[in-house]
Design an enzyme around this catalytic site. Structure first.
Site, PDB file in Angstrom:
ATOM      1  N   LYS A  73       0.843  -1.209   0.000  1.00 56.04           N
ATOM      2  CA  LYS A  73       0.000   0.000   0.000  1.00 56.04           C
ATOM      3  C   LYS A  73       0.875   1.254   0.000  1.00 56.04           C
ATOM      4  O   LYS A  73       2.065   1.190   0.343  1.00 56.04           O
ATOM      5  CB  LYS A  73      -0.937  -0.023   1.211  1.00 56.04           C
ATOM      6  CG  LYS A  73      -0.233  -0.036   2.557  1.00 56.04           C
ATOM      7  CD  LYS A  73      -1.208  -0.329   3.691  1.00 56.04           C
ATOM      8  CE  LYS A  73      -0.477  -0.349   5.024  1.00 56.04           C
ATOM      9  NZ  LYS A  73      -1.362  -0.759   6.140  1.00 56.04           N
ATOM     10  N   ARG A  98     -11.444  -0.030  14.099  1.00 55.74           N
ATOM     11  CA  ARG A  98     -11.100   0.797  12.951  1.00 55.74           C
ATOM     12  C   ARG A  98     -11.761   0.206  11.715  1.00 55.74           C
ATOM     13  O   ARG A  98     -12.726   0.736  11.208  1.00 55.74           O
ATOM     14  CB  ARG A  98      -9.565   0.859  12.817  1.00 55.74           C
ATOM     15  CG  ARG A  98      -9.061   1.899  11.863  1.00 55.74           C
ATOM     16  CD  ARG A  98      -7.555   1.902  11.772  1.00 55.74           C
ATOM     17  NE  ARG A  98      -7.017   0.658  11.212  1.00 55.74           N
ATOM     18  CZ  ARG A  98      -5.775   0.498  10.771  1.00 55.74           C
ATOM     19  NH1 ARG A  98      -4.927   1.502  10.845  1.00 55.74           N
ATOM     20  NH2 ARG A  98      -5.370  -0.648  10.289  1.00 55.74           N
ATOM     21  N   TYR A 106      14.551  30.723   8.179  1.00 55.54           N
ATOM     22  CA  TYR A 106      13.289  31.404   8.477  1.00 55.54           C
ATOM     23  C   TYR A 106      13.059  31.550   9.970  1.00 55.54           C
ATOM     24  O   TYR A 106      13.365  30.644  10.744  1.00 55.54           O
ATOM     25  CB  TYR A 106      12.121  30.597   7.907  1.00 55.54           C
ATOM     26  CG  TYR A 106      11.913  30.768   6.430  1.00 55.54           C
ATOM     27  CD1 TYR A 106      11.714  32.025   5.871  1.00 55.54           C
ATOM     28  CD2 TYR A 106      11.875  29.655   5.594  1.00 55.54           C
ATOM     29  CE1 TYR A 106      11.501  32.174   4.508  1.00 55.54           C
ATOM     30  CE2 TYR A 106      11.652  29.784   4.238  1.00 55.54           C
ATOM     31  CZ  TYR A 106      11.470  31.051   3.698  1.00 55.54           C
ATOM     32  OH  TYR A 106      11.253  31.175   2.356  1.00 55.54           O
ATOM     33  N   MET A 140      10.953  24.908   2.148  1.00 56.52           N
ATOM     34  CA  MET A 140      10.270  24.104   1.127  1.00 56.52           C
ATOM     35  C   MET A 140      11.237  23.278   0.288  1.00 56.52           C
ATOM     36  O   MET A 140      11.004  22.100   0.025  1.00 56.52           O
ATOM     37  CB  MET A 140       9.434  25.004   0.212  1.00 56.52           C
ATOM     38  CG  MET A 140       8.601  24.221  -0.789  1.00 56.52           C
ATOM     39  SD  MET A 140       7.752  25.254  -1.963  1.00 56.52           S
ATOM     40  CE  MET A 140       6.542  26.045  -0.921  1.00 56.52           C
TER      41      MET A 140
HETATM   42  C1  LIG Z   1      -0.498  -1.706   6.853  1.00 62.68           C
HETATM   43  C2  LIG Z   1      -1.045  -2.999   7.317  1.00 62.68           C
HETATM   44  C3  LIG Z   1      -0.194  -4.084   7.562  1.00 62.68           C
HETATM   45  C4  LIG Z   1       1.318  -3.967   7.525  1.00 62.68           C
HETATM   46  O1  LIG Z   1       1.736  -3.426   8.746  1.00 62.68           O
HETATM   47  P1  LIG Z   1       3.282  -3.156   9.084  1.00 62.68           P
HETATM   48  O2  LIG Z   1       3.228  -2.649  10.469  1.00 62.68           O
HETATM   49  O3  LIG Z   1       3.723  -2.141   8.102  1.00 62.68           O
HETATM   50  O4  LIG Z   1       3.998  -4.420   8.929  1.00 62.68           O
HETATM   51  C5  LIG Z   1      -0.764  -5.302   7.874  1.00 62.68           C
HETATM   52  N1  LIG Z   1      -2.110  -5.440   7.981  1.00 62.68           N
HETATM   53  C6  LIG Z   1      -2.952  -4.403   7.797  1.00 62.68           C
HETATM   54  C7  LIG Z   1      -4.421  -4.607   7.940  1.00 62.68           C
HETATM   55  C8  LIG Z   1      -2.448  -3.150   7.470  1.00 62.68           C
HETATM   56  O5  LIG Z   1      -3.284  -2.122   7.303  1.00 62.68           O
END
Ligand SMILES: *Cc1c(COP(=O)(O)O)cnc(C)c1O
Length: 382
Positions: free
Chosen positions: A38, A136, A264, A316
Site C-alpha cells: 500500500k 477501525r 526562516y 520548502m
Molecule cells: C499496513 C497494514 C499491515 C502492515 O503493517 P506493518 O506494520 O507495516 O507491517 C498489515 N495489515 C494491515 C491490515 C495493514 O493495514
C-alpha cells in the site's frame, strides 16, 4: 528524466527488500508470507517492489485502495492481490474483471460483492476482516456472528481467509496482544475451513501463537525496525536490512559568525563561528518540517562518517546543516549528504520528527532521482 548534479538521489535496494521478506518468512516457516504494497510500497515504488518480491517467491500482496490494486495488477498479472479497504463502491465490476480479492469489512461490502457474483454468475474471491479490538476496520462481533450464523449471505463468494489486525504489536508486553489473539482464535473456530491472518511485521516477533497461515508484513520489508525506535536487545535482534537511502547535495557552504541566525524565523542563533551547508532538499520533497532543529544528517568525510545537526528550519526546497565538524574539503558544493539511511537510522530520524518511520517513508517525494539496485532492477526507475 533529465539528471543534474544538484538533484537528490533516492536509492532503493531491491535485494535488501527481498532479504527482509525472506527473513520475516523464515521466522514462521509454517505460514505464507505476503507483502504489503500500500501507499506505493511505503514510498519505495510498488511497480518495482512488487515484481522484485514476486521473483523471490512472494505470491500474495495487499494494498489499501481499489485504484492501487488495479495499478498493481498491471505489473503482477498472476499474483493474488487483496484490497484492505474492501471493494470501492461502484468499482465491483472492475475489481472482478481484474481478478482482485477484496477484504470485506462491512455487511454492505459483503452484500455488494455477493451481488456482483450473482450478476456475473460466477464465484468471486474475497477475505473477511473481523475487528478484535482495534475499532477501525472489520466486522463487529454482532456483524460477524450474524454472518457465521447465516452463511447464505456469503453465497457466490469464495472466502480464502479470515483476518484481524493488532493494535499494539510493537509492544511485546501489551495485554491487548493476547486478548486479540484469543478473540481471533475464537472467530476462526466459527469459520471452520478458512485460513487465518493476524500479524503485521511487528506481530511476527510475538511468536508462533500469532502467526496463523498468512503473514502481512509491510514496514519491516522496507528496512525500518518493526519494533520502532529503541536499542534494547529485542530491537537489535529485529533490525532489518537497509532498503532506502536518501541523499541530498550541498549547494553552497558559508561561514557564519557568532550571533548571526540561520533560516526562516531567525530562530537558530549561531553560538560560535560556524560553517553552514545548504542542501537542496526540503519539505516539498517529503523531508519533514518537523525535523527543524531536531533531525540530523551524515556526511562521509575522510575521517569517516560524521553526523551533523540540522541548523534552523526546514524550508520548502532547502535545509541547512552545521558542518563545522568537517574539514572544508569534505563538504564542498556537490557533496552528497545522507538524510535517511547511509548512517541515518530511519527510526531515529522519525523519532526526532516526533513521528514514525511509516510516515517518513510514505512522504518520500517525487523530485528525487530514483535509483533501483538489485533483484533484476534495470537501474534508474520512475
Ligand atoms: C499496513 C497494514 C499491515 C502492515 O503493517 P506493518 O506494520 O507495516 O507491517 C498489515 N495489515 C494491515 C491490515 C495493514 O493495514
Amino acid at each position: 528524466m533529465t539528471e543534474f548534479g544538484d538533484q537528490a538521489i533516492l536509492s532503493i535496494d531491491l535485494d535488501a527488500l527481498v532479504a527482509n521478506w525472506r527473513r520475516l518468512a523464515a521466522m514462521a516457516p509454517g505460514s505464507e508470507c505476503a507483502g504489503i504494497l500500500k501507499a506505493d510500497a511505503y514510498g519505495t515504488g510498488a511497480a518495482m517492489a512488487g515484481p522484485a518480491l514476486w521473483r523471490a517467491g512472494c505470491r500474495r500482496f495487499f494494498v489499501a485502495h481499489t485504484t492501487e490494486a488495479l495499478d498493481l495488477r498491471k505489473v503482477l498479472p498472476d499474483a493474488v492481490i487483496h484490497i484492505l479497504h474492501g471493494p470501492a463502491p461502484g468499482a465491483e465490476p472492475d475489481i472482478a474483471a481484474a481478478g482482485l480479492s477484496p477484504v470485506l469489512s462491512t455487511p454492505g461490502q459483503i452484500a455488494a460483492w455477493a451481488a456482483e457474483a450473482r450478476r456475473l454468475g460466477r464465484a468471486l474471491p474475497a477475505a473477511l476482516h473481523i475487528d478484535t479490538g482495534m475499532n477501525r476496520l472489520g466486522l463487529t462481533d454482532a456483524e460477524a456472528a450474524a454472518i457465521a450464523d447465516d452463511p447464505s449471505r456469503l453465497a457466490g463468494i469464495t472466502l480464502d481467509f479470515v483476518m484481524t489486525h493488532l493494535a499494539c504489536a510493537e509492544e511485546a508486553d501489551s495485554p491487548h496482544n493476547p486478548a486479540q489473539r484469543d478473540r481471533f482464535a475464537a472467530w476462526r473456530a466459527r469459520f471452520p475451513g478458512l485460513k487465518g491472518s493476524l500479524t503485521n511485521s511487528a506481530g511476527i516477533f510475538l511468536g508462533t501463537g500469532y502467526h496463523h497461515d498468512i503473514l502481512r508484513p509491510g514496514i519491516g520489508l522496507y528496512g525500518a525496525n518493526p519494533l520502532g525506535p529503541g536499542d534494547t536487545p529485542r530491537h537489535r535482534a529485529a533490525r532489518m536490512s537497509e532498503v532506502v537511502h536518501l541523499q541530498g547535495k550541498i549547494l553552497q557552504v558559508r561561514s557564519v559568525d557568532r550571533g548571526q541566525t540561520v533560516g526562516y524565523g531567525a530562530g537558530y542563533i549561531v553560538e560560535k563561528p560556524s560553517r553552514i551547508a545548504t542542501v537542496a532538499v526540503g519539505y516539498a520533497d517529503g523531508f519533514s518540517r518537523a525535523l527543524s532543529g531536531r533531525g540530523s544528517a551524515v556526511i562521509r568525510g575522510r575521517q569517516g562518517h560524521v553526523r551533523v545537526p540540522l541548523a534552523g528550519r526546514v524550508s520548502m526546497d532547502l535545509i541547512t546543516l552545521d558542518v563545522s565538524a568537517l574539514a572544508p574539503e569534505d563538504c564542498l558544493p556537490g557533496t552528497a549528504v545522507s538524510l535517511l539511511g547511509g548512517g541515518v537510522d530511519i527510526d531515529d530520524q522519525a523519532e526526532a520528527a516526533r513521528t514514525n518511520a511509516y510516515e517518513l517513508l510514505t512522504q518520500l517525494g517525487h523530485r528525487y532521482r530514483r535509483i533501483y539496485a538489485g533483484a533484476g532492477a534495470t537501474g534508474a526507475g520512475a
